[in-house]
Write a protein that holds these residues in place. Structure first.
Motif, PDB file in Angstrom:
ATOM      1  N   ARG A   8       0.670  -1.279   0.096  1.00  0.00           N
ATOM      2  CA  ARG A   8      -0.107   0.118  -0.125  1.00  0.00           C
ATOM      3  C   ARG A   8       1.091   1.611  -0.236  1.00  0.00           C
ATOM      4  NH1 ARG A   8      -3.613   2.861   3.983  1.00  0.00           N
ATOM      5  NH2 ARG A   8      -2.517   2.034   5.418  1.00  0.00           N
ATOM      6  N   LEU A   9       0.585   1.407  -0.836  1.00  0.00           N
ATOM      7  CA  LEU A   9       1.443   3.326  -0.998  1.00  0.00           C
ATOM      8  C   LEU A   9       0.797   4.740  -0.699  1.00  0.00           C
ATOM      9  CD1 LEU A   9       3.732   2.532  -4.174  1.00  0.00           C
ATOM     10  CD2 LEU A   9       3.782   1.701  -1.783  1.00  0.00           C
ATOM     11  N   GLN A  10       1.204   5.622  -0.758  1.00  0.00           N
ATOM     12  CA  GLN A  10       0.527   6.642  -0.420  1.00  0.00           C
ATOM     13  C   GLN A  10       1.299   8.197  -0.352  1.00  0.00           C
ATOM     14  OE1 GLN A  10      -1.692   6.637   3.275  1.00  0.00           O
ATOM     15  NE2 GLN A  10      -0.890   9.236   3.877  1.00  0.00           N
ATOM     16  N   VAL A  11       0.331   9.623  -1.043  1.00  0.00           N
ATOM     17  CA  VAL A  11       1.590  10.710  -1.325  1.00  0.00           C
ATOM     18  C   VAL A  11       0.583  11.202  -1.088  1.00  0.00           C
ATOM     19  CG1 VAL A  11       0.265  10.972  -3.571  1.00  0.00           C
ATOM     20  CG2 VAL A  11       2.587  11.742  -3.613  1.00  0.00           C
ATOM     21  N   THR A 136      -4.398   7.272  -1.758  1.00  0.00           N
ATOM     22  CA  THR A 136      -3.493   6.350  -1.665  1.00  0.00           C
ATOM     23  C   THR A 136      -3.421   4.976  -2.799  1.00  0.00           C
ATOM     24  OG1 THR A 136      -5.718   4.676  -0.573  1.00  0.00           O
ATOM     25  CG2 THR A 136      -4.107   6.063   0.617  1.00  0.00           C
ATOM     26  N   LEU A 137      -3.095   3.743  -2.995  1.00  0.00           N
ATOM     27  CA  LEU A 137      -2.729   2.773  -3.831  1.00  0.00           C
ATOM     28  C   LEU A 137      -2.354   1.516  -3.189  1.00  0.00           C
ATOM     29  CD1 LEU A 137       0.194   2.541  -5.859  1.00  0.00           C
ATOM     30  CD2 LEU A 137      -0.953   4.691  -6.474  1.00  0.00           C
ATOM     31  N   ALA A 138      -2.626   0.571  -4.055  1.00  0.00           N
ATOM     32  CA  ALA A 138      -2.130  -0.590  -3.257  1.00  0.00           C
ATOM     33  C   ALA A 138      -1.984  -1.420  -5.018  1.00  0.00           C
ATOM     34  CB  ALA A 138      -3.174  -1.578  -3.485  1.00  0.00           C
ATOM     35  N   VAL A 139      -0.404  -1.525  -5.010  1.00  0.00           N
ATOM     36  CA  VAL A 139       0.657  -2.074  -6.727  1.00  0.00           C
ATOM     37  C   VAL A 139       1.353  -3.505  -6.311  1.00  0.00           C
ATOM     38  CG1 VAL A 139       2.937  -0.812  -5.130  1.00  0.00           C
ATOM     39  CG2 VAL A 139       2.524  -1.248  -8.100  1.00  0.00           C
ATOM     40  N   ARG A 147       5.849   0.791 -10.035  1.00  0.00           N
ATOM     41  CA  ARG A 147       6.521   0.997  -9.037  1.00  0.00           C
ATOM     42  C   ARG A 147       7.635   2.160  -8.884  1.00  0.00           C
ATOM     43  NH1 ARG A 147       5.525  -1.922  -4.083  1.00  0.00           N
ATOM     44  NH2 ARG A 147       7.505  -1.379  -3.319  1.00  0.00           N
ATOM     45  N   ARG A 148       8.126   1.898 -10.155  1.00  0.00           N
ATOM     46  CA  ARG A 148       8.993   3.362 -10.591  1.00  0.00           C
ATOM     47  C   ARG A 148       8.253   4.211 -10.796  1.00  0.00           C
ATOM     48  NH1 ARG A 148      11.959  -0.933 -13.358  1.00  0.00           N
ATOM     49  NH2 ARG A 148      10.464  -0.339 -15.054  1.00  0.00           N
ATOM     50  N   LEU A 149       6.793   3.866 -11.304  1.00  0.00           N
ATOM     51  CA  LEU A 149       6.710   5.352 -11.599  1.00  0.00           C
ATOM     52  C   LEU A 149       5.736   6.305 -10.313  1.00  0.00           C
ATOM     53  CD1 LEU A 149       4.373   7.397 -13.481  1.00  0.00           C
ATOM     54  CD2 LEU A 149       2.489   5.342 -12.785  1.00  0.00           C
ATOM     55  N   TYR A 150       5.298   5.255  -9.312  1.00  0.00           N
ATOM     56  CA  TYR A 150       4.540   5.834  -8.278  1.00  0.00           C
ATOM     57  C   TYR A 150       5.945   5.976  -7.392  1.00  0.00           C
ATOM     58  CZ  TYR A 150       0.976   3.032  -9.294  1.00  0.00           C
ATOM     59  OH  TYR A 150      -0.418   2.895 -10.392  1.00  0.00           O
ATOM     60  N   ASP A 151       7.086   5.643  -7.391  1.00  0.00           N
ATOM     61  CA  ASP A 151       7.985   6.065  -6.747  1.00  0.00           C
ATOM     62  C   ASP A 151       8.587   7.675  -7.433  1.00  0.00           C
ATOM     63  OD1 ASP A 151       8.775   4.340  -4.819  1.00  0.00           O
ATOM     64  OD2 ASP A 151      10.376   3.541  -6.345  1.00  0.00           O
ATOM     65  N   GLU A 157       6.014   3.945   0.839  1.00  0.00           N
ATOM     66  CA  GLU A 157       4.932   2.557   1.241  1.00  0.00           C
ATOM     67  C   GLU A 157       4.520   2.801   2.943  1.00  0.00           C
ATOM     68  OE1 GLU A 157       5.594  -2.065   0.995  1.00  0.00           O
ATOM     69  OE2 GLU A 157       7.455  -0.688  -0.242  1.00  0.00           O
ATOM     70  N   VAL A 158       3.463   2.629   3.030  1.00  0.00           N
ATOM     71  CA  VAL A 158       3.053   2.707   4.314  1.00  0.00           C
ATOM     72  C   VAL A 158       2.227   0.852   4.742  1.00  0.00           C
ATOM     73  CG1 VAL A 158       2.107   4.863   4.228  1.00  0.00           C
ATOM     74  CG2 VAL A 158       0.623   3.348   3.376  1.00  0.00           C
ATOM     75  N   ALA A 159       1.987   0.298   4.008  1.00  0.00           N
ATOM     76  CA  ALA A 159       2.083  -1.381   4.285  1.00  0.00           C
ATOM     77  C   ALA A 159       2.184  -1.884   3.033  1.00  0.00           C
ATOM     78  CB  ALA A 159       0.099  -1.135   4.749  1.00  0.00           C
TER      79      ALA A 159
END
Length: 159
Positions: A8-11, A136-139, A147-151, A157-159
């Motif tokens: 789980r990612l968040q920005v 948020t999103l799940a990848v 993952r590179r795009l979201y980075d 990463e939060v979970a």
């Protein structure tokens, strides 16, 4: 088959810039074209099993719009347009009171042209304008390209 492991990612949204031209608000009329596009985008990736086939893509888009993954946010969902036809989409819901990027996909023929980044920036801009402070999103962990795009876009990463 084992389910893919996801992060789980968040920005934090802040004040993202508006997207470049060519990113249009989602409309229900986009659904038929988006289903075929989604399947093309997912085929051959670590997320292919999530969709399965064209009918699975139709099902996933309808479930998203119907609120299966939280209330659908059409005003924060976008379609990338190229010569009058969709070539990518970002579908956003409100899941557990937080905006969730439920699906992001682009046509393989248009990969690497910044459409995914532009779609996420359009989402971030719209959500910030609506008063939201995070996305948020799940990848899938094996989906290195996503993952590179979201980075690059500042997700952590939060979970």
């Amino acid at each position: 088959m084992n389910a893919p492991v996801r992060s789980r990612l968040q920005v934090t949204l802040g004040a993202p810039p508006p997207p470049p031209p060519g990113f249009l608000p989602f409309t229900g009329a986009d659904v038929p074209a988006l289903a075929a596009l989604m399947w093309d985008a997912y085929r051959g990736t670590p997320d292919e099993a999530d969709v399965g086939d064209v009918q699975g893509a139709v099902r996933e888009i309808h479930l998203t719009v119907a609120g299966e993954y939280g209330a659908f946010l059409p005003d924060a969902s976008f379609v990338a347009d190229y010569e009058g036809r969709p070539v990518g989409a970002a579908l956003v819901t409100l899941y557990r009171d937080r905006p969730l990027l439920a699906f992001l996909f682009t046509a393989p023929a248009h990969a690497g042209r910044g459409l995914g980044q532009g779609l996420v920036q359009a989402v971030m801009h719209a959500l910030a304008a609506q008063g939201h402070d995070t996305l948020t999103l799940a990848v899938t962990r094996r989906n290195r390209r996503a993952r590179r795009l979201y980075d690059r876009l500042g997700f952590i990463e939060v979970a």
